[in-house]
Write a protein that holds these residues in place. Structure first.
Motif, PDB file in Angstrom:
ATOM      1  N   SER A   2       0.978  -1.387  -0.014  1.00 16.24           N
ATOM      2  CA  SER A   2      -0.001   0.016  -0.012  1.00 16.24           C
ATOM      3  C   SER A   2       0.870   1.237  -0.074  1.00 16.24           C
ATOM      4  O   SER A   2       1.711   1.498   0.945  1.00 16.24           O
ATOM      5  CB  SER A   2      -0.952  -0.108   1.220  1.00 16.24           C
ATOM      6  OG  SER A   2      -1.088   1.385   1.566  1.00 16.24           O
ATOM      7  N   GLU A 493       3.731  -5.860   8.309  1.00 16.17           N
ATOM      8  CA  GLU A 493       3.268  -6.420   6.734  1.00 16.17           C
ATOM      9  C   GLU A 493       4.312  -7.141   5.885  1.00 16.17           C
ATOM     10  O   GLU A 493       4.897  -6.817   5.075  1.00 16.17           O
ATOM     11  CB  GLU A 493       3.132  -4.850   6.054  1.00 16.17           C
ATOM     12  CG  GLU A 493       2.117  -4.286   6.678  1.00 16.17           C
ATOM     13  CD  GLU A 493       0.714  -4.020   5.899  1.00 16.17           C
ATOM     14  OE1 GLU A 493       0.653  -4.938   5.094  1.00 16.17           O
ATOM     15  OE2 GLU A 493       0.035  -3.353   5.972  1.00 16.17           O
ATOM     16  N   THR A 496       3.459  -8.180   2.363  1.00 15.12           N
ATOM     17  CA  THR A 496       2.933  -7.282   1.208  1.00 15.12           C
ATOM     18  C   THR A 496       3.703  -6.950   0.092  1.00 15.12           C
ATOM     19  O   THR A 496       3.076  -6.758  -1.126  1.00 15.12           O
ATOM     20  CB  THR A 496       2.375  -5.944   1.992  1.00 15.12           C
ATOM     21  OG1 THR A 496       2.130  -6.119   3.463  1.00 15.12           O
ATOM     22  CG2 THR A 496       1.661  -4.976   1.398  1.00 15.12           C
ATOM     23  N   GLN A 503       4.769 -14.981  -0.968  1.00 18.10           N
ATOM     24  CA  GLN A 503       3.899 -14.795   0.559  1.00 18.10           C
ATOM     25  C   GLN A 503       3.591 -16.177   1.186  1.00 18.10           C
ATOM     26  O   GLN A 503       3.672 -16.308   2.372  1.00 18.10           O
ATOM     27  CB  GLN A 503       2.703 -13.971   0.042  1.00 18.10           C
ATOM     28  CG  GLN A 503       1.756 -13.981   1.188  1.00 18.10           C
ATOM     29  CD  GLN A 503       0.648 -13.005   0.955  1.00 18.10           C
ATOM     30  OE1 GLN A 503       0.608 -11.842   0.783  1.00 18.10           O
ATOM     31  NE2 GLN A 503      -0.770 -13.481   0.896  1.00 18.10           N
ATOM     32  N   THR A 525      -0.888  -6.014   9.581  1.00 14.34           N
ATOM     33  CA  THR A 525      -1.123  -6.293   8.103  1.00 14.34           C
ATOM     34  C   THR A 525      -2.533  -5.682   7.635  1.00 14.34           C
ATOM     35  O   THR A 525      -3.351  -5.315   8.764  1.00 14.34           O
ATOM     36  CB  THR A 525      -1.211  -7.725   7.512  1.00 14.34           C
ATOM     37  OG1 THR A 525      -1.642  -8.103   6.419  1.00 14.34           O
ATOM     38  CG2 THR A 525      -2.425  -8.695   8.605  1.00 14.34           C
ATOM     39  N   HIS A 526      -3.009  -5.382   6.360  1.00 10.46           N
ATOM     40  CA  HIS A 526      -4.122  -5.020   5.843  1.00 10.46           C
ATOM     41  C   HIS A 526      -4.943  -6.251   5.250  1.00 10.46           C
ATOM     42  O   HIS A 526      -5.800  -6.081   4.772  1.00 10.46           O
ATOM     43  CB  HIS A 526      -3.897  -3.908   5.072  1.00 10.46           C
ATOM     44  CG  HIS A 526      -3.392  -4.019   3.692  1.00 10.46           C
ATOM     45  ND1 HIS A 526      -1.960  -4.290   3.658  1.00 10.46           N
ATOM     46  CD2 HIS A 526      -4.086  -4.529   2.537  1.00 10.46           C
ATOM     47  CE1 HIS A 526      -1.723  -4.745   2.462  1.00 10.46           C
ATOM     48  NE2 HIS A 526      -2.989  -4.882   1.622  1.00 10.46           N
ATOM     49  N   ASN A 527      -4.235  -7.423   5.020  1.00 13.52           N
ATOM     50  CA  ASN A 527      -4.876  -8.469   4.499  1.00 13.52           C
ATOM     51  C   ASN A 527      -5.274  -9.543   5.123  1.00 13.52           C
ATOM     52  O   ASN A 527      -4.726 -10.170   5.983  1.00 13.52           O
ATOM     53  CB  ASN A 527      -3.450  -9.004   3.552  1.00 13.52           C
ATOM     54  CG  ASN A 527      -3.896 -10.038   2.399  1.00 13.52           C
ATOM     55  OD1 ASN A 527      -4.935 -10.629   2.861  1.00 13.52           O
ATOM     56  ND2 ASN A 527      -3.151 -10.397   1.409  1.00 13.52           N
ATOM     57  N   ILE A 571     -13.933  -7.463   0.837  1.00  9.92           N
ATOM     58  CA  ILE A 571     -12.963  -8.486   0.266  1.00  9.92           C
ATOM     59  C   ILE A 571     -13.727  -8.970  -1.003  1.00  9.92           C
ATOM     60  O   ILE A 571     -14.901  -9.500  -0.910  1.00  9.92           O
ATOM     61  CB  ILE A 571     -12.849  -9.588   1.362  1.00  9.92           C
ATOM     62  CG1 ILE A 571     -12.135  -9.139   2.520  1.00  9.92           C
ATOM     63  CG2 ILE A 571     -11.872 -10.816   0.704  1.00  9.92           C
ATOM     64  CD1 ILE A 571     -12.070  -9.761   3.641  1.00  9.92           C
TER      65      ILE A 571
ATOM     66  N   SER B 179      -4.167  -1.777  -7.153  1.00 12.13           N
ATOM     67  CA  SER B 179      -3.169  -2.366  -5.962  1.00 12.13           C
ATOM     68  C   SER B 179      -2.532  -1.612  -5.009  1.00 12.13           C
ATOM     69  O   SER B 179      -2.191  -2.061  -4.111  1.00 12.13           O
ATOM     70  CB  SER B 179      -2.192  -3.239  -6.746  1.00 12.13           C
ATOM     71  OG  SER B 179      -1.359  -2.426  -7.545  1.00 12.13           O
ATOM     72  N   LEU B 183      -8.330  -1.738   0.924  1.00 12.31           N
ATOM     73  CA  LEU B 183      -9.254  -2.762   0.583  1.00 12.31           C
ATOM     74  C   LEU B 183     -10.532  -2.101   0.295  1.00 12.31           C
ATOM     75  O   LEU B 183     -11.049  -2.568  -0.669  1.00 12.31           O
ATOM     76  CB  LEU B 183      -9.258  -3.647   1.912  1.00 12.31           C
ATOM     77  CG  LEU B 183      -9.979  -4.893   1.648  1.00 12.31           C
ATOM     78  CD1 LEU B 183      -9.592  -5.940   0.604  1.00 12.31           C
ATOM     79  CD2 LEU B 183      -9.892  -5.822   3.061  1.00 12.31           C
ATOM     80  N   ASP B 210      -3.229  -9.656  -8.649  1.00 15.23           N
ATOM     81  CA  ASP B 210      -4.310 -10.293  -7.959  1.00 15.23           C
ATOM     82  C   ASP B 210      -5.266 -11.086  -8.493  1.00 15.23           C
ATOM     83  O   ASP B 210      -6.091 -10.493  -9.129  1.00 15.23           O
ATOM     84  CB  ASP B 210      -4.692  -9.272  -7.070  1.00 15.23           C
ATOM     85  CG  ASP B 210      -5.517  -9.705  -5.814  1.00 15.23           C
ATOM     86  OD1 ASP B 210      -5.986 -10.752  -5.863  1.00 15.23           O
ATOM     87  OD2 ASP B 210      -5.489  -8.750  -4.793  1.00 15.23           O
ATOM     88  N   ALA B 257      -9.792 -15.222   3.082  1.00 10.02           N
ATOM     89  CA  ALA B 257     -10.131 -14.446   4.449  1.00 10.02           C
ATOM     90  C   ALA B 257     -11.186 -15.065   5.443  1.00 10.02           C
ATOM     91  O   ALA B 257     -12.182 -14.775   5.797  1.00 10.02           O
ATOM     92  CB  ALA B 257     -10.534 -13.245   4.070  1.00 10.02           C
TER      93      ALA B 257
END
Lengths: 594, 287, 524, 313
Positions: A2, A493, A496, A503, A525-527, A571, B179, B183, B210, B257
């Motif tokens: 990011s 992160e 990332t 990963q 993390t943001h994931n 998501i 990207s 989110l 992605d 997720a």
């Protein structure tokens, strides 16, 4: 990765919309020097009207006249010429010199800098050659040799010097252009159908105008000094009054009449100093906030809660009501972490999840004690095994870092020192914390590299960071972090910047190491995928606060806070596949206004 | 399908080596793909696979060393600079990084109107069009007066999209356009892309690393691996039942997720890696 | 000394008046080094050789020390120490015997017989013979060099015996004896002359030799030859010549005690005297004049008119010039000739008094009531005087345009015939050389080759006149003619100031040729 | 590496050839007036022509140039037209004076600038203020004026140091130091202003980089981070500034040499140019270009050593 996250530097965020010129107006140094120069220039322009004498009018009766002699307010020189008139005319000489020298250097330097920087490497090597030729050419020689052509006219001299000064500008412009030309907006401009000329003028030159204006100020001063130096040396016509010639003549008379030497020196000094100072102000205005020193020390603490207090706790890490702030240009503190409370037990993995700007990285840095120098911890406590880390000195913190706490950064490449081999950096860390001998440390590093899944540890050990891939670099950093079996690992992160396949491997490695060493891990993390893969518990952050925490399963399956719900909802899940067929433009032709 | 809008055949791109007598490296080894009008072709691959180079070659930002690119019936593999400028009406771009893809010293209004003015629009028309564009991408009208740095990442990407839409192109090359976004912003911007496509019939060459993003926006998907397209097909099938081992690995490497789903996927991935390993061993044994 | 103009010094601060003076006059800044021993003491010890040391500074390194390539001026400090000259010029500008113990002209002035001393030796120990003199002169005569033109009238040179040299001339040359007293008259060693080493470390028969400590181009260390025939005339055992280009730097060195004597500017006098140095004055070492080269009116027709030339002569307030510009060091003059020489005539001085009114009237009479403009070269020589000269001429209606000329073109600028007039210095010399340079058809300061029947007549009379007194009269006649016809516009004699430590005396013994003999030891 | 150095030197050679050729061509119109100056005012057209022939100035320009070049390749740069000194040793001697001055000044500049820059960058606060004020003063005070003041005060009035002149190191180190002390001070003050600001800037950049944070988290000491890591990475840009400074000091030595009466390169070059001493001008030009080429090469090689990523060979 990011970018928003990366660009966050709360201490340095530029205030919105203030043009450099408006900034200049608010800088007293700029205002004073600019008005000083303006007054001097005005005096120069008014010279024909206010100078009492012709600068070359020589009266034998006035030779070395004292200041205050009627008609000679500042006295006269050894040829009986009025010093004040000569000073005034000298202003014009130096200003014209500065103008010619600077504008020639700028015109040539900018033109070729743009050409050399923007177009292909072949053109660049031609311009490079020409400019190294100009650079190595003996300037004074050229001036003297060309004297029959120039007739000693200082304007011509400055023209030549402009050419000789141009390589400096050329280099600046070329480097700036090389930097700018790979910017995406230049590509965008090309795709938008702009001609090269327009791109150069509108997108390249305009963007790099700041450094050029700054360089111009210094160049102007430089040209004035050059002209003064040449006149001092006696190159050129003596009929043109100039500071250099006046200094040189005054110097001869130093013991008789020191003022003759003083006046031109002072005026020349004031002009060049003003230009230097104005150049500095321009730099500040165009290049944003001044670079502040980067002191390496534990963060500033405003108020320590229970500094000495060490209370037994079953948690490994307890963060309580942590508030971190940065000073704004106005001097007020701007809070970026607003009371975070977090608890990590030994051996467990906690995900600290949030979007950019949520304060998750700041929290992680605070735990490690490596916040930027500007940061202020307003209040709160961070306890590691019951011991409050806030208020500890850099030295005390160093005892903990690398032993009890370790860190894995986000961007593997920038976190390795490019000048040392990977092995040397790891050895240094290990020796700093364990006191092992060089050989033992080397053995340990090789073993670690093998453990983190590097195929040829010896080779990697001897490689420089730029010689290994990103995934490999991240493994190296993990090896560095776990080298001394820390109790707590802060991973910011960690995946990332990596490809998904890498990963997955890195996450596998972390999972294995965590189990093996029984470390606690704080994973920033943001994931959510990463969180789901590895975390036992989750803390969701928004705007500097933890809005929700719980076990991974709880938070994913039954998110309570609306923000968490929103995030999970955003998501792109596996089920969403595009199903609508392509709409051809033709089909829309009736409806759109083509 | 009639003639595709974009037809890339056997595209090769070679980058000269850095430094003296350095070897040139071929980053695309003959890539072929087509995009129809109003269609989105997702190009997915990892860093260094060459996916971005495909887009840049189509835009003329890199010179192909082989192959052909035909756009709207015209061979644009090696067109002159002047021709290329004309193409700007039809062919546009949205880059990954909304921070460096907008000139920091120009106002949003200037950024949007510049391509129009260059193409011959009057200042007045351009201003009107800028207002429409800002509406289209959901930005306030006063945005035109402001500098890019006053906007968040998502808003900047809207500006970039508006700029691409300005000349009403037939194809937009989107190079990782979401990207760099958070989110929540990512999903919104993707929806904007889809909405614009439905409205204007523009086609996208959508490059991304992605899989879930590509799945979300693409009609068809091509998978790039080390300079080759290893698999192309409808989005649904490529992203859920991939045939090529690389695509399979890619798919399973992306975490879901959800802790329980992800555990399953992880197990599946280990199984797949084991299978691939055995296959590689057998291949090695045979050879 | 006009030949000193041949090497305009590389000026460090070319713009400064005095620098140009020192460059052209080329008598150098001098000093005696503060040796451990007081020079006076050692010298005073009963007629033996002095053991004092002397360090002086010059503004530029010497040219080649090859006898043919010698240049006059302050470089003579070095070469006149290394070489003996055949003759010498004394303080009264009289020619005296030197290495040649006697000289004699034939009646037709076409044969000069020189008899050498018998105790001359080269530094390598060989005796100096007449053959060596012939070899040196013959070489100079045939080598393109600064000294070659001075032997233009020599048709042959022969050695009739070990010590006798006979010089045959194609026509009489009144300047020849003074040439032999200066650079043309040095005696080199013909055996080594053509070796490259002779340009830097020549073999000579002079009172000093260059020591190994010499650093070419920056420091010349001369050791006295105690076996030299005239060693007693040289009280300094070691004579060091340092090259300090910047005049102020030299002045600083003088004040700091690093050199003990040096040429200074009049305005520096109080400072120097305050520092305990002694200041010596030379009244006239050169003259400042405007060469009205184009008196024929080729480029500037006004100059052909006598009234215009006279008007120019009347434009200058000469007394004020000397008083203010030179601080009284020098003297106003309307004639360019050496005041201590035969050609000088005190009575001529009143010819052109400062009178701008009358000058303007003369110009009006000549038809130039609105004035005219004149282009002159701005050279290293003229630069410092340009403002006042411009002003003075502007006051009578003549506009001067100065055209900058690079230093390496100083001499060429005059010879180029591009400029009808030039502001110049003329180093003072013997009349023969002064008139030749100023008024001979091929004279250096007569670039337009101006000729006048009366002048031609006078020249030939002078050349064929053997009697000194009669010759002096002819010189005066020529001088009067030039002044009355305003052939040039002389302005002033420029003098020089020397500052020395109290131990060192300054004796302008040989005024046209600066040598170590200019310095003496103050008896303690 | 060897290949790279050779290639760069080759390029430098071509550059030197070009520069000297251009110089030669520029000088050629003045050959005759130089000869006239050399011969002095009494020169006759015959002597001038004779000397032109003797010196070979009557041949075609390119022939003369290549003749000169041929000499250079056998180590013979010719002799001064005026003093007859062989060019190569004369220039080398002058260069020796200037280099001993400039190199000493540069070393001191580096030590002071690095100390000041590092101190300012890693401590901030008062340290930073002091270093910035010092830099500014160095920037503003003109070297020429400073030189004059030093001479008048230290040499003329206090007689602490010699007012001018140069003593070779080999002769007497103490006097050598005294003879270059004042010029070195002037050069250092000018140089430090530039360099210290540069070191400070790059050090701040380095200290803000990610790897510094990572090293801190591994328990590496602050001293090691500042000196071993940040300073080493900051050294590259500083070195580039240093090499520019060096070349600038060489050129700027002229005025300093004048004021302090040092028989240096700048003064020599200036005088040769004024006189039109062709062989010396060419020699000085050739030496100058080669010096610049070598300095740039050394800078690049050292830069490569400092920064593995920038290794171009």
């Amino acid at each position: 990765m990011s970018i928003e996250e990366l660009s966050i530097d709360p201490g340095l965020a530029a205030p919105p919309r203030r043009s450099p010129f408006r900034k200049l107006l608010r800088d007293p140094q700029a205002v004073i020097t600019a008005s000083l120069l303006l007054v001097i220039v005005l005096l120069g322009l008014l010279t024909p009207f206010i100078a009492p004498h012709d600068p070359n009018e020589a009266q034998l009766s006035a030779i070395n006249a004292d200041p205050g002699t009627p008609g000679y307010p500042l006295g006269a020189d050894q040829n009986g010429r009025d010093i004040m008139s000569r000073l005034l005319h000298s202003i014009n000489t130096s200003m014209i010199s500065g103008l010619i020298g600077a504008s020639v250097a700028l015109a040539i330097g900018i033109t070729f800098g743009l050409i050399g920087g923007y177009f292909g490497s072949r053109l660049r090597s031609v311009t490079e050659w020409v400019f190294s030729l100009v650079m190595t050419f003996p300037g004074i020689l050229l001036l003297i040799v060309l004297m029959p052509v120039t007739k000693g006219d200082y304007r011509f001299t400055m023209l030549i010097f402009g050419v000789l000064l141009s390589p400096g500008i050329y280099r600046i412009v070329r480097n700036l252009v090389v930097g700018v030309k790979n910017e995406l907006y230049v590509d965008a401009a090309r795709v938008a159908g702009l001609s090269n000329l327009r791109i150069l003028a509108r997108h390249v030159l305009f963007v790099i105008r700041g450094p050029i204006i700054i360089a111009a100020a210094f160049l102007f001063g430089g040209a004035i000094s050059v002209q003064a130096g040449l006149a001092f040396l006696g190159v050129g016509s003596t009929l043109v009054p100039s500071f250099g010639a006046m200094i040189s003549e005054g110097f001869l008379n130093l013991y008789i009449d020191p003022m003759q030497f003083l006046w031109p020196s002072v005026l020349l000094g004031v002009i060049t100093a003003s230009l230097v100072l104005l150049g500095n102000s321009l730099r500040d205005a165009f290049e944003g906030v001044k670079l502040k020193p980067a002191k390496i020390a534990a963060p500033k603490v405003e108020q320590v809660a229970g500094r000495a207090e060490s209370r037994p706790s079953d948690a490994l890490l307890e963060v309580d009501d942590l508030v971190i702030a940065y000073p704004t240009p106005s001097g007020k503190l701007n809070e970026v972490v607003k009371g975070v409370t977090l608890r990590v037990n030994a051996g467990e993995t906690v995900g600290l999840v949030g979007e950019s700007g949520s304060g998750k990285t700041q929290t992680a840095f605070a735990i490690l004690g490596v916040l930027p120098a500007e940061a202020v911890i307003v209040r709160g406590s961070i306890r590691l095994e019951g011991r409050n880390l806030i208020g500890l000195s850099e030295r005390e913190l160093r005892q903990l870092r690398g032993r009890s706490i370790a860190y894995i950064p986000q961007e593997p490449m920038s976190n390795l020192d490019p000048s040392y081999t990977v092995g040397a950096q790891l050895v240094e860390g290990i020796r700093a914390t364990t006191g092992l001998s060089k050989r033992e440390a080397r053995e340990r590093v090789l073993a670690l590299l093998k453990r983190v899944g590097i195929q040829d540890p010896k080779r990697t050990f001897d490689s420089y960071p730029h010689q290994i891939s990103g995934g490999m670099a991240q493994r190296v950093l993990i090896a560095g972090a776990v080298a001394s079996r820390p109790k707590l690992l802060i991973a910011d992160e960690p995946t990332t910047a990596l490809d998904v396949t890498v990963q997955a491997e890195i996450l596998d490695l972390l999972r294995d190491l965590q189990a093996e060493l029984d470390m606690a891990v704080v994973l920033v993390t943001h994931n959510f995928g990463v969180v789901a893969d590895i975390c036992d518990r989750i803390a969701v952050m928004q705007n500097g606060q933890v809005v929700e925490s719980g076990t991974a399963l709880e938070v994913f399956r039954e998110p309570k806070h609306p923000y968490t719900q929103k995030l999970l909802g955003a998501i792109l899940d596996e089920a969403t596949v595009r199903t609508d067929p392509p709409v051809s433009a033709g089909a829309l032709a009736g409806g759109t206004t083509r | 399908m009639t003639n595709p809008l974009l037809e890339v055949t056997d595209l090769r791109v070679t980058y000269p080596g850095r430094g003296f007598r350095a070897k040139a490296t071929e980053v695309l080894h003959g890539v072929s793909l087509t995009i129809g009008e109003g269609e989105t072709l997702g190009v997915v691959g990892e860093s260094g696979s060459g996916k971005t180079t495909i887009g840049r070659a189509v835009l003329g930002l890199v010179k192909p060393s082989g192959g052909r690119i035909i756009f709207d019936g015209q061979d644009i593999t090696h067109v002159s600079a002047a021709e290329r400028r004309k193409l700007a009406r039809e062919l546009q771009v949205v880059f990954q990084d909304p921070y460096t893809s907008l000139n920091p010293s120009m106002t949003v209004g200037d950024i949007l109107s510049e391509p129009l003015v260059v193409q011959g629009a009057t200042a007045k028309d351009a201003r009107a069009r800028v207002r429409t564009l800002l509406d289209q991408v959901g930005l306030p009208r006063d945005a035109a007066e402001r500098l890019p740095r006053e906007f968040s990442g998502g808003q900047r990407q809207r500006v970039a999209i508006a700029r691409a839409l300005a000349p009403e192109p037939k194809l937009i090359v989107c190079d990782e356009p979401v990207s760099a976004l958070d989110l929540s912003t990512q999903a919104i911007v993707l929806d904007l892309f889809i909405e614009i496509q439905r409205r204007t019939g523009v086609a996208y060459l959508f490059v991304s690393h992605d899989l879930s993003v590509v799945r979300h926006i693409s009609h068809r998907v091509s998978v790039v691996y080390k300079g080759d397209i290893v698999e192309t097909g409808p989005a649904a099938s490529v992203t859920s039942e991939p045939e090529h081992p690389y695509t399979q690995r890619l798919l399973l490497a992306a975490p879901i997720a959800d802790p329980i789903e992800q555990e399953k996927r992880r197990a599946e991935r280990y199984r797949l890696l084991e299978v691939h390993r055995q296959q590689a061993e057998q291949a090695g044994a045979v050879a | 000394m006009n030949s000193l103009l041949s090497r305009p010094r590389a000026l460090t601060r070319a713009a400064t008046a005095a620098l140009a003076v020192s460059a052209v006059l080329a008598t150098a800044a001098c000093a005696s080094s503060p040796s451990n021993e007081r020079p006076g003491e050692s010298n005073g010890s009963g007629g033996g050789l002095g053991t004092a040391e002397l360090t002086i500074a010059v503004a530029a390194p010497p040219a080649s020390l090859d006898p043919a390539q010698l240049a006059e001026g302050e470089q003579a400090f070095i070469w006149a120490s290394v070489f003996d000259t055949l003759l010498a010029v004394d303080q009264e500008n009289e020619i005296q015997p030197n290495a040649a113990e006697s000289y004699e002209y034939s009646d037709d002035l076409r044969t000069l017989t020189l008899t050498l001393r018998d105790d001359l030796t080269f530094t390598n120990g060989d005796p100096v013979t007449a053959e060596d003199v012939v070899g040196t002169l013959e070489r100079t005569r045939t080598t393109p060099s600064p000294q070659q033109p001075k032997l233009a009238k020599v048709s042959s040179i022969e050695a009739t015996d070990e010590r006798t040299v006979v010089v045959n001339l194609s026509e009489p040359d009144p300047g020849l004896l003074s040439y032999f007293a200066q650079a043309t008259g040095v005696i080199g060693d013909p055996e080594t002359l053509d070796e490259e080493s002779s340009t830097l470390r020549p073999v000579g028969s002079g009172p000093y030799t260059l020591a190994d400590a010499t650093v070419d181009g920056s420091e010349y260390v001369l050791e006295r030859r105690d076996d030299h025939w005239n060693a007693e005339a040289y009280p300094f055992k070691t004579f060091t010549v340092r090259v300090i280009q910047d005049r102020t730097a030299a002045f600083n060195a003088l004040q700091a005690g690093e050199i003990d004597a040096g040429r200074i500017q009049p305005q520096q006098r109080p400072q120097v005297e305050g520092a305990g140095l002694t200041v010596h004055e030379q009244e006239a070492i050169s003259s400042l004049l405007i060469i009205l080269a184009d008196r024929g009116g080729e480029l500037a027709p006004p100059l052909a008119d006598l009234r215009v030339r006279q008007a120019i002569n009347m434009a200058f307030d000469r007394e004020q010039f000397v008083e203010t510009l030179f601080q009284g060091v020098g003297a106003p003059t309307v004639q360019p000739f050496n005041p201590s020489e035969a050609a000088y005539n005190e009575d001529l001085e009143g010819t052109y008094d400062f009178d701008p009114e009358a000058a303007r009237e003369l110009l009006a009479d000549a038809g130039y009531e609105d004035g005219f403009s004149l282009t002159m070269p701005s050279t290293v020589i003229s630069q410092s005087f340009e403002p006042v000269v411009t002003q003075a001429l502007a006051d009578i209606g003549i506009t001067i345009q100065w055209e900058p000329v690079p230093p390496q073109n100083t001499a060429s600028s005059l010879a180029s015939k591009q400029y009808p007039a030039a502001l110049w210095f003329m180093g003072l010399n013997v009349p023969a050389r002064e008139v030749a340079d100023l008024y001979a058809p091929t004279g250096f300061l007569n670039p337009f080759n101006y000729e006048d029947p009366e002048l031609t007549e006078l020249f030939s009379s002078i050349a064929n006149e053997a009697d000194e007194a009669a010759q002096a009269e002819l010189y005066q006649e020529l001088n009067a003619f030039s002044v009355e016809n305003a052939l040039n516009a002389p302005i002033a004699y420029i003098g020089g100031l020397w500052a020395t430590t109290e131990d060192v005396d300054f004796i302008p013994e040989v005024s046209v040729l600066p040598t170590v003999r200019n310095f003496g030891v103050v008896e303690g | 590496m060897t290949l790279y150095v050779l290639r760069r030197l080759g390029a430098g050679l071509v550059l030197a050839l070009l520069v000297t050729l251009i110089t030669f061509l520029l000088l050629s119109p003045s050959f005759e007036s130089v000869v006239r100056e050399r011969l002095g005012p009494t020169a006759t057209p015959e002597t001038i022509a004779g000397m032109m022939t003797e010196l070979g100035f009557d041949r075609p320009i390119l022939v003369q140039y290549f003749d000169w070049l041929g000499g250079v390749f056998t180590g013979d740069f010719g002799r001064s037209l005026f003093t007859s000194q062989p060019v190569a040793p004369a220039v080398a001697a002058r260069l020796g004076v200037t280099l001993s001055l400039v190199v000493t000044a540069l070393l001191i500049t580096v030590v002071i600038s690095v100390a000041l820059g590092v101190w300012a960058a890693s401590r901030g606060g008062v340290a930073d203020k002091i270093s910035q004020i010092l830099s500014l003063v160095g920037y503003i005070v003109p070297g020429l004026l400073l030189a004059i003041v030093l001479v008048v005060v230290l040499a003329v009035n206090l007689k602490l140091l010699p007012a001018g002149g140069f003593t070779p190191f080999s002769e007497d180190p103490a006097r050598w130091a005294a003879s270059i002390a004042m010029p070195v001070i002037v050069l250092v003050i000018g140089g430090v202003a530039n360099m210290a600001a540069q070191v400070r800037g790059t050090m701040i950049d380095e200290l803000r980089k990610d790897y510094v944070r990572t090293l801190r988290t591994r328990g590496v000491s602050t001293t090691s981070i500042v000196i071993r890591h940040a300073l080493r990475n900051a050294a590259g840009p500083a070195l580039t500034v240093l090499s520019l400074e060096f070349i600038q000091m060489l050129g700027g030595a002229l005025i300093i040499e004048n004021v302090f009466a040092l028989p240096g390169y700048g003064q020599y070059a200036f005088n040769a140019a004024l006189q039109g001493d062709i062989p010396i001008i060419l020699g000085i030009t050739a030496f100058g270009v080669i010096l610049v080429v070598v300095v740039n090469l050394v800078t690049d090689v050292v830069n490569g050593w400092l920064n593995p990523k920038a290794r171009i060979y």
